[in-house]
Write a protein that holds these residues in place. Structure first.
Motif, mmCIF file in Angstrom:
data_model
loop_
_atom_site.group_PDB
_atom_site.id
_atom_site.type_symbol
_atom_site.label_atom_id
_atom_site.label_comp_id
_atom_site.label_asym_id
_atom_site.label_seq_id
_atom_site.Cartn_x
_atom_site.Cartn_y
_atom_site.Cartn_z
ATOM 1 N N VAL A 117 37.000 -3.354 -13.870
ATOM 2 C CA VAL A 117 36.089 -2.961 -12.794
ATOM 3 C C VAL A 117 36.760 -1.983 -11.831
ATOM 4 O O VAL A 117 36.110 -1.084 -11.297
ATOM 5 C CB VAL A 117 35.532 -4.207 -12.070
ATOM 6 C CG1 VAL A 117 34.726 -3.828 -10.849
ATOM 7 C CG2 VAL A 117 34.674 -5.023 -13.030
ATOM 8 N N ASP A 118 38.072 -2.103 -11.632
ATOM 9 C CA ASP A 118 38.773 -1.151 -10.757
ATOM 10 C C ASP A 118 38.657 0.276 -11.289
ATOM 11 O O ASP A 118 38.552 1.229 -10.514
ATOM 12 C CB ASP A 118 40.245 -1.526 -10.605
ATOM 13 C CG ASP A 118 40.444 -2.697 -9.671
ATOM 14 O OD1 ASP A 118 39.521 -3.012 -8.892
ATOM 15 O OD2 ASP A 118 41.528 -3.320 -9.731
ATOM 16 N N ASP A 119 38.664 0.432 -12.610
ATOM 17 C CA ASP A 119 38.484 1.758 -13.207
ATOM 18 C C ASP A 119 37.116 2.324 -12.826
ATOM 19 O O ASP A 119 36.975 3.517 -12.562
ATOM 20 C CB ASP A 119 38.598 1.681 -14.735
ATOM 21 C CG ASP A 119 39.970 1.224 -15.189
ATOM 22 O OD1 ASP A 119 40.962 1.488 -14.486
ATOM 23 O OD2 ASP A 119 40.051 0.600 -16.265
ATOM 24 N N LEU A 120 36.117 1.461 -12.812
ATOM 25 C CA LEU A 120 34.762 1.887 -12.459
ATOM 26 C C LEU A 120 34.643 2.176 -10.966
ATOM 27 O O LEU A 120 33.893 3.069 -10.561
ATOM 28 C CB LEU A 120 33.747 0.827 -12.865
ATOM 29 C CG LEU A 120 33.693 0.483 -14.357
ATOM 30 C CD1 LEU A 120 32.701 -0.637 -14.600
ATOM 31 C CD2 LEU A 120 33.355 1.706 -15.184
ATOM 32 N N ASN A 121 35.391 1.441 -10.152
ATOM 33 C CA ASN A 121 35.321 1.648 -8.698
ATOM 34 C C ASN A 121 35.775 3.042 -8.285
ATOM 35 O O ASN A 121 35.234 3.608 -7.335
ATOM 36 C CB ASN A 121 36.130 0.581 -7.963
ATOM 37 C CG ASN A 121 35.312 -0.650 -7.678
ATOM 38 O OD1 ASN A 121 34.133 -0.564 -7.375
ATOM 39 N ND2 ASN A 121 35.933 -1.796 -7.784
ATOM 40 N N ALA A 122 36.741 3.593 -8.955
ATOM 41 C CA ALA A 122 37.195 4.949 -8.629
ATOM 42 C C ALA A 122 36.059 5.950 -8.839
ATOM 43 O O ALA A 122 35.836 6.838 -8.002
ATOM 44 C CB ALA A 122 38.409 5.317 -9.474
ATOM 45 N N LEU A 123 35.330 5.800 -9.927
ATOM 46 C CA LEU A 123 34.191 6.684 -10.195
ATOM 47 C C LEU A 123 33.054 6.416 -9.219
ATOM 48 O O LEU A 123 32.367 7.336 -8.770
ATOM 49 C CB LEU A 123 33.713 6.503 -11.636
ATOM 50 C CG LEU A 123 34.688 6.996 -12.695
ATOM 51 C CD1 LEU A 123 34.307 6.460 -14.061
ATOM 52 C CD2 LEU A 123 34.735 8.508 -12.694
ATOM 53 N N ASP A 124 32.855 5.154 -8.870
ATOM 54 C CA ASP A 124 31.819 4.787 -7.922
ATOM 55 C C ASP A 124 32.097 5.413 -6.558
ATOM 56 O O ASP A 124 31.178 5.882 -5.882
ATOM 57 C CB ASP A 124 31.732 3.261 -7.820
ATOM 58 C CG ASP A 124 30.590 2.787 -6.945
ATOM 59 O OD1 ASP A 124 29.465 3.329 -7.071
ATOM 60 O OD2 ASP A 124 30.812 1.861 -6.147
ATOM 61 N N THR A 125 33.350 5.452 -6.156
ATOM 62 C CA THR A 125 33.729 6.070 -4.886
ATOM 63 C C THR A 125 33.390 7.553 -4.888
ATOM 64 O O THR A 125 32.873 8.092 -3.900
ATOM 65 C CB THR A 125 35.236 5.848 -4.608
ATOM 66 O OG1 THR A 125 35.476 4.442 -4.525
ATOM 67 C CG2 THR A 125 35.679 6.529 -3.329
ATOM 68 N N ARG A 126 33.658 8.222 -5.998
ATOM 69 C CA ARG A 126 33.310 9.649 -6.126
ATOM 70 C C ARG A 126 31.797 9.845 -6.067
ATOM 71 O O ARG A 126 31.310 10.786 -5.432
ATOM 72 C CB ARG A 126 33.855 10.219 -7.436
ATOM 73 C CG ARG A 126 35.334 10.445 -7.411
ATOM 74 C CD ARG A 126 35.918 11.051 -8.680
ATOM 75 N NE ARG A 126 35.016 11.871 -9.452
ATOM 76 C CZ ARG A 126 35.028 11.931 -10.793
ATOM 77 N NH1 ARG A 126 35.893 11.216 -11.487
ATOM 78 N NH2 ARG A 126 34.188 12.714 -11.440
ATOM 79 N N LEU A 127 31.056 8.945 -6.725
ATOM 80 C CA LEU A 127 29.597 9.049 -6.720
ATOM 81 C C LEU A 127 29.048 8.829 -5.311
ATOM 82 O O LEU A 127 28.174 9.566 -4.851
ATOM 83 C CB LEU A 127 28.988 8.042 -7.699
ATOM 84 C CG LEU A 127 27.473 8.119 -7.864
ATOM 85 C CD1 LEU A 127 27.062 9.449 -8.484
ATOM 86 C CD2 LEU A 127 26.971 6.964 -8.713
ATOM 87 N N LEU A 128 29.572 7.841 -4.609
ATOM 88 C CA LEU A 128 29.150 7.567 -3.236
ATOM 89 C C LEU A 128 29.393 8.789 -2.352
ATOM 90 O O LEU A 128 28.526 9.170 -1.552
ATOM 91 C CB LEU A 128 29.901 6.352 -2.691
ATOM 92 C CG LEU A 128 29.597 5.942 -1.252
ATOM 93 C CD1 LEU A 128 28.134 5.574 -1.074
ATOM 94 C CD2 LEU A 128 30.498 4.775 -0.841
ATOM 95 N N ALA A 129 30.536 9.432 -2.494
ATOM 96 C CA ALA A 129 30.838 10.630 -1.700
ATOM 97 C C ALA A 129 29.848 11.752 -2.006
ATOM 98 O O ALA A 129 29.382 12.454 -1.090
ATOM 99 C CB ALA A 129 32.267 11.089 -1.967
ATOM 100 N N ALA A 130 29.502 11.933 -3.274
ATOM 101 C CA ALA A 130 28.547 12.980 -3.650
ATOM 102 C C ALA A 130 27.172 12.698 -3.055
ATOM 103 O O ALA A 130 26.497 13.609 -2.556
ATOM 104 C CB ALA A 130 28.459 13.094 -5.167
ATOM 105 N N VAL A 131 26.754 11.439 -3.087
ATOM 106 C CA VAL A 131 25.443 11.082 -2.540
ATOM 107 C C VAL A 131 25.434 11.256 -1.028
ATOM 108 O O VAL A 131 24.499 11.833 -0.461
ATOM 109 C CB VAL A 131 25.059 9.638 -2.937
ATOM 110 C CG1 VAL A 131 23.822 9.172 -2.193
ATOM 111 C CG2 VAL A 131 24.824 9.546 -4.446
#
Length: 92
Positions: A18-32
């Motif tokens: 899940v930590d691997d996914l959190n890094a991508l989620d953080t990038r997605l949150l910043a884009a949104v």
């Protein structure tokens, strides 16, 4: 953790990934949050691709509750914004 991708199905992703996914989620949150359409679509694709790569598909006939629900690959920025929590799509 069972993760559902809307319109696609469920994937069983090991908790230690899940930590691997959190890094991508953080990038997605910043884009949104910055309304960055240029970064949004590829980051969403990367996040969903990581779920597919790291997870094992759950058989359609199997009934299990999803721990997380992610948007469909063709979701737009407004749809993803509606799904976001304070920590993004993936808490933690």
């Amino acid at each position: 953790m069972i993760i559902r991708i809307l319109g696609e199905g469920q994937y069983d992703v090991a908790d230690d990934r899940v930590d691997d996914l959190n890094a991508l989620d953080t990038r997605l949150l910043a884009a949104v949050e910055s309304d960055d359409d240029t970064a949004f679509a590829p980051t969403l694709r990367d996040l969903l691709g990581a779920v597919r790569r790291l997870g094992t598909p759950v058989a359609e006939a199997t009934l299990v509750t999803s721990g997380l629900v992610l948007p469909a690959a063709d979701a737009d920025l407004a749809e993803v914004r509606a799904l976001l929590g304070d920590d993004g799509l993936i808490p933690g």
